[in-house]
Design a protein around this motif. Structure first.
Motif, PDB file in Angstrom:
ATOM      1  N   ASN A 170       0.698  -1.472  -0.011  1.00 54.51           N
ATOM      2  CA  ASN A 170       0.067  -0.001  -0.164  1.00 54.51           C
ATOM      3  C   ASN A 170       0.891   0.955   0.080  1.00 54.51           C
ATOM      4  O   ASN A 170       0.558   2.359  -0.656  1.00 54.51           O
ATOM      5  CB  ASN A 170      -0.882  -0.124   1.213  1.00 54.51           C
ATOM      6  N   LYS A 171       1.975   1.372   0.744  1.00 53.50           N
ATOM      7  CA  LYS A 171       3.132   2.441   0.765  1.00 53.50           C
ATOM      8  C   LYS A 171       3.316   2.853  -0.705  1.00 53.50           C
ATOM      9  O   LYS A 171       3.391   3.719  -1.096  1.00 53.50           O
ATOM     10  CB  LYS A 171       4.026   1.872   1.663  1.00 53.50           C
TER      11      LYS A 171
ATOM     12  N   VAL B  34       0.506   4.685  -2.325  1.00 54.79           N
ATOM     13  CA  VAL B  34       0.240   6.000  -1.490  1.00 54.79           C
ATOM     14  C   VAL B  34       1.465   7.086  -1.712  1.00 54.79           C
ATOM     15  O   VAL B  34       1.402   8.358  -2.453  1.00 54.79           O
ATOM     16  CB  VAL B  34       0.403   5.742   0.011  1.00 54.79           C
TER      17      VAL B  34
ATOM     18  N   CYS C 191      -1.886  14.333  -5.457  1.00 50.98           N
ATOM     19  CA  CYS C 191      -2.453  14.790  -4.330  1.00 50.98           C
ATOM     20  C   CYS C 191      -1.828  16.487  -4.087  1.00 50.98           C
ATOM     21  O   CYS C 191      -2.801  17.022  -3.940  1.00 50.98           O
ATOM     22  CB  CYS C 191      -2.223  14.141  -2.779  1.00 50.98           C
TER      23      CYS C 191
ATOM     24  N   VAL D 280       2.583   9.339   6.996  1.00 54.74           N
ATOM     25  CA  VAL D 280       2.962   8.345   6.243  1.00 54.74           C
ATOM     26  C   VAL D 280       4.297   7.367   7.203  1.00 54.74           C
ATOM     27  O   VAL D 280       4.325   6.461   7.405  1.00 54.74           O
ATOM     28  CB  VAL D 280       3.666   8.366   4.993  1.00 54.74           C
TER      29      VAL D 280
ATOM     30  N   GLU E 147      -1.816  -0.735   7.041  1.00 55.73           N
ATOM     31  CA  GLU E 147      -1.772  -0.795   5.700  1.00 55.73           C
ATOM     32  C   GLU E 147      -3.107   0.005   5.203  1.00 55.73           C
ATOM     33  O   GLU E 147      -3.053   0.627   3.899  1.00 55.73           O
ATOM     34  CB  GLU E 147      -2.053  -2.326   5.223  1.00 55.73           C
ATOM     35  N   PHE E 148      -4.250   0.290   6.108  1.00 52.24           N
ATOM     36  CA  PHE E 148      -5.348   0.967   5.894  1.00 52.24           C
ATOM     37  C   PHE E 148      -5.239   2.480   6.233  1.00 52.24           C
ATOM     38  O   PHE E 148      -5.752   3.293   5.384  1.00 52.24           O
ATOM     39  CB  PHE E 148      -6.454   0.248   6.413  1.00 52.24           C
TER      40      PHE E 148
ATOM     41  N   TRP F  75      -3.556   5.251   4.081  1.00 51.14           N
ATOM     42  CA  TRP F  75      -4.606   6.005   2.998  1.00 51.14           C
ATOM     43  C   TRP F  75      -5.003   7.126   3.542  1.00 51.14           C
ATOM     44  O   TRP F  75      -5.689   7.887   2.743  1.00 51.14           O
ATOM     45  CB  TRP F  75      -5.546   4.953   2.733  1.00 51.14           C
TER      46      TRP F  75
ATOM     47  N   SER G 279      -3.599   9.744   4.351  1.00 52.18           N
ATOM     48  CA  SER G 279      -2.990  11.095   3.911  1.00 52.18           C
ATOM     49  C   SER G 279      -3.749  11.496   2.447  1.00 52.18           C
ATOM     50  O   SER G 279      -4.145  12.690   2.364  1.00 52.18           O
ATOM     51  CB  SER G 279      -1.669  10.837   3.665  1.00 52.18           C
ATOM     52  N   PRO G 280      -3.826  10.580   1.470  1.00 58.29           N
ATOM     53  CA  PRO G 280      -4.388  10.454   0.352  1.00 58.29           C
ATOM     54  C   PRO G 280      -5.873  11.323   0.259  1.00 58.29           C
ATOM     55  O   PRO G 280      -6.203  12.098  -0.276  1.00 58.29           O
ATOM     56  CB  PRO G 280      -3.958   9.296  -0.725  1.00 58.29           C
ATOM     57  N   LEU G 281      -6.437  10.489   1.290  1.00 57.40           N
ATOM     58  CA  LEU G 281      -7.970  10.703   1.208  1.00 57.40           C
ATOM     59  C   LEU G 281      -8.040  12.039   1.745  1.00 57.40           C
ATOM     60  O   LEU G 281      -9.007  12.985   1.371  1.00 57.40           O
ATOM     61  CB  LEU G 281      -8.757   9.742   2.278  1.00 57.40           C
TER      62      LEU G 281
END
Length: 199
Positions: A116-117, A120, A127, A162, A177-178, A181, A183-185
């Motif tokens: 996931n990193k 991101v 972003c 992060v 891992e969830f 996310w 930061s982007p959201l």
């Protein structure tokens, strides 16, 4: 003497291998200075030097960060299968099974986090562009540095979350891992609000 530096130059050098040793043959070589007691330069027409055990067979164990995307996905699926087999295994006993399950869950969480990193970090540029466009338009209108200050604060906040998740990547109980996310959201939400307000 490792504390004493010398400069060795040669007109030509020949390198060969014998087993695990490397043989260095220097033609028209010069050493400057010769040693601590003789600060003068020394010359030789030909010098042979053997470096013992320079070539060794070393097996490199790849780390998770070295895996490609599909290798990482395969690694995560193998860890999930291992977790299921540990849950079904009755031979290790309750305490042994619990310890093994904790270890596999931690490894699986770290692998999922690494996967996931990558996404991101790939989305970070998008972003920042989405947040920066409305702030750039706003700062042109008002001739102030507020937009730049907000952009820097958002970028720092993005990487702070992060880095926080990087420190907690093996703590499977909080699902890093969830949470990575967030930061982007948050950036997408802020960009939608800024675009609606400033454009």
């Amino acid at each position: 003497n490792p504390k004493f530096d010398r400069l060795v130059t040669a007109h030509k050098a020949h390198v060969s291998q014998e087993g695990q040793d490397v043989i260095l043959v220097l033609d028209r070589m010069r050493v400057e200075p010769l040693d601590e007691k003789n600060p003068s330069m020394s010359r030789a027409m030909r010098l042979s030097h053997t470096i013992d055990d320079a070539i060794r067979q070393v097996k490199y164990n790849r780390k998770m960060k070295d895996f490609r995307l599909f290798e990482m996905v395969d690694h995560v699926s193998r860890l999930n299968a291992t977790m299921e087999s540990v849950r079904r295994d009755e031979s290790a006993g309750k305490d042994g099974r619990k310890a093994m399950l904790k270890k596999v869950k931690s490894e699986c969480s770290a692998a999922k986090f690494e996967l996931n990193k990558r996404f991101v970090f790939a989305m970070a540029a998008l972003c920042f562009v989405l947040v920066g466009i409305p702030l750039g338009i706003r700062s042109q209108r008002k001739e102030s540095t507020i937009g730049m200050a907000i952009s820097i604060a958002i970028a720092m906040g993005f990487y702070l979350v992060v880095m926080l998740m990087l420190n907690m990547q093996k703590n499977y109980s909080i699902c890093p891992e969830f949470l990575i996310w967030l930061s982007p959201l948050a950036c997408f939400g802020l960009s939608a609000w800024f675009i609606k307000r400033n454009l």
